[in-house]
Design an enzyme around this catalytic site. Sequence first.
Site, mmCIF file in Angstrom:
data_model
loop_
_atom_site.group_PDB
_atom_site.id
_atom_site.type_symbol
_atom_site.label_atom_id
_atom_site.label_comp_id
_atom_site.label_asym_id
_atom_site.label_seq_id
_atom_site.Cartn_x
_atom_site.Cartn_y
_atom_site.Cartn_z
ATOM 1 N N LYS A 51 5.378 -8.681 -11.602
ATOM 2 C CA LYS A 51 5.000 -8.312 -12.974
ATOM 3 C C LYS A 51 6.257 -8.152 -13.835
ATOM 4 O O LYS A 51 6.296 -8.591 -14.983
ATOM 5 C CB LYS A 51 4.150 -7.029 -12.964
ATOM 6 C CG LYS A 51 2.746 -7.301 -12.448
ATOM 7 C CD LYS A 51 1.930 -6.059 -12.139
ATOM 8 C CE LYS A 51 0.639 -6.495 -11.422
ATOM 9 N NZ LYS A 51 -0.174 -5.380 -10.949
ATOM 10 N N GLN A 95 0.021 0.798 -10.673
ATOM 11 C CA GLN A 95 -0.234 -0.094 -9.533
ATOM 12 C C GLN A 95 -1.120 0.622 -8.511
ATOM 13 O O GLN A 95 -0.809 1.731 -8.074
ATOM 14 C CB GLN A 95 1.119 -0.512 -8.904
ATOM 15 C CG GLN A 95 0.991 -1.527 -7.797
ATOM 16 C CD GLN A 95 0.409 -2.867 -8.256
ATOM 17 O OE1 GLN A 95 0.817 -3.418 -9.274
ATOM 18 N NE2 GLN A 95 -0.562 -3.377 -7.519
ATOM 19 N N ASP A 118 -4.850 -3.350 -17.886
ATOM 20 C CA ASP A 118 -5.548 -3.812 -16.679
ATOM 21 C C ASP A 118 -7.057 -3.932 -16.928
ATOM 22 O O ASP A 118 -7.767 -4.540 -16.136
ATOM 23 C CB ASP A 118 -5.321 -2.820 -15.522
ATOM 24 C CG ASP A 118 -4.350 -3.351 -14.480
ATOM 25 O OD1 ASP A 118 -4.110 -4.573 -14.470
ATOM 26 O OD2 ASP A 118 -3.845 -2.536 -13.685
#
Length: 278
Positions: A51, A95, A118
Site C-alpha cells: 500500500k 490493517q 476501505d
Amino acid sequence: MKLIDGKAISQQIKDEVKDKVAKMKAEGKEVALAVILVGDDPASAVYVGNKKKACEYTGIRSESYELPADTSQEKVLALIDELNNREDIQGILVQLPLPKQIDEKAVIDAISPDKDVDGFHPVSVGRLSIGEKGFLPCTPAGVIELIKRSGIETEGKHCVVIGRSNIVGKPMALLMLRENATVTICHSRTKDLKEICKSADILIAAVGKPKMVDRSYVKEGACVIDVGIHRLEGKKLCGDVDFDDVKDVAGAITPVPGGVGPMTIAMLMKNCAESLEA
Ligand code: NDP
C-alpha cells in the site's frame, strides 16, 4: 476466451489516480493516507508495504503508524480520533486482522465515514445499500472495474455471487445490482449450487475454497471472476476457480494471480484520490 488482465487494468487505474493527484497538487491540494498496523503479522506487513509503494507511485502522501502487538484498544481509538480531526489526512486505513485485545468492530466504527477508504464502516455499507455516494469496499469495486473495462455487459444479465461475507460477497452483490444485473447470492447452505451457477451469465467466486469451481459450474460463454487467493504448497497461487478446467468453457475469465488481486490496492488509491471530492 478472453483473459481479463487485472494487472494491466489496475495499472491503468493507478496511472489515472497519479494524474489526478498531480492535478490536485497543482491546485495546492494534497492527498494523504494514514495506515495503522498493530503487531507484526508478516502477511499484514507485506500488505502495508504494498500500500505504501502504491501511494509513492501515485503521489499520495502516506503516514504510517506501526504499533506493538500489545497496544491497547484505547490507544488505537485515540489515534483514530486524532486522525479523524486532522485536516491534512483524507483517508484512514487500519490493517486487519487486529490482535485479540482489540475489538475490530469498535475500531472500524471509530473511523470517520468521510475518511473510510476501505469502505467497511456501517455508514459506508448503508450508503452502498441505499444507493448514496460513499466509499466502496476495494475488492468488489475492483471487480466492477474489471468487468466494465473489459466491455462485459451487465444490464439484465444473471449474476451469481458465491459467498456472502461483509467484505466481498454482500457488497459484490449490491454493486452488481447497481449495474442492473439480476443477482443471486449463494452460500454454504445453498441447495443446488451447481445448477444455479450454471445459469449465470456472470459468475463471481468468493468462496474461499481452492479450485472449487470447475467447468461443471459454468455455462458455455459465461464470464467467470475469481476473487479467491490461496497459496498452494510450493508457493504457487490459485483461486476459488479451477482455471485450467474452466478456461475453455468460459467466455471471459480472470486468472490468479493477475486478476482481481492487483485491483484491490488500485481501488484503495482511487478511493483516496476521490476523498477530496467528498
Ligand atoms: P469468507 O470465508 O468470509 O466467506 C466465504 C463465503 O463462501 C461464505 O459466505 C460461505 O458461506 C461461502 N461458502 C463457503 N463454502 C461454501 C461452499 N462449499 N459452497 C457455497 N458457499 C460456500 O471469505 P471472504 O469473502 O473474506 O473471501 C473469499 C475469498 O476471496 C478468499 O479466498 C479470500 O482469500 C479472497 N479475498 C481476496 C481478496 C483480493 O484482494 N483479491 C480480498 C478479500 C478476499 P457461509 O456464509 O454460509 O459460511
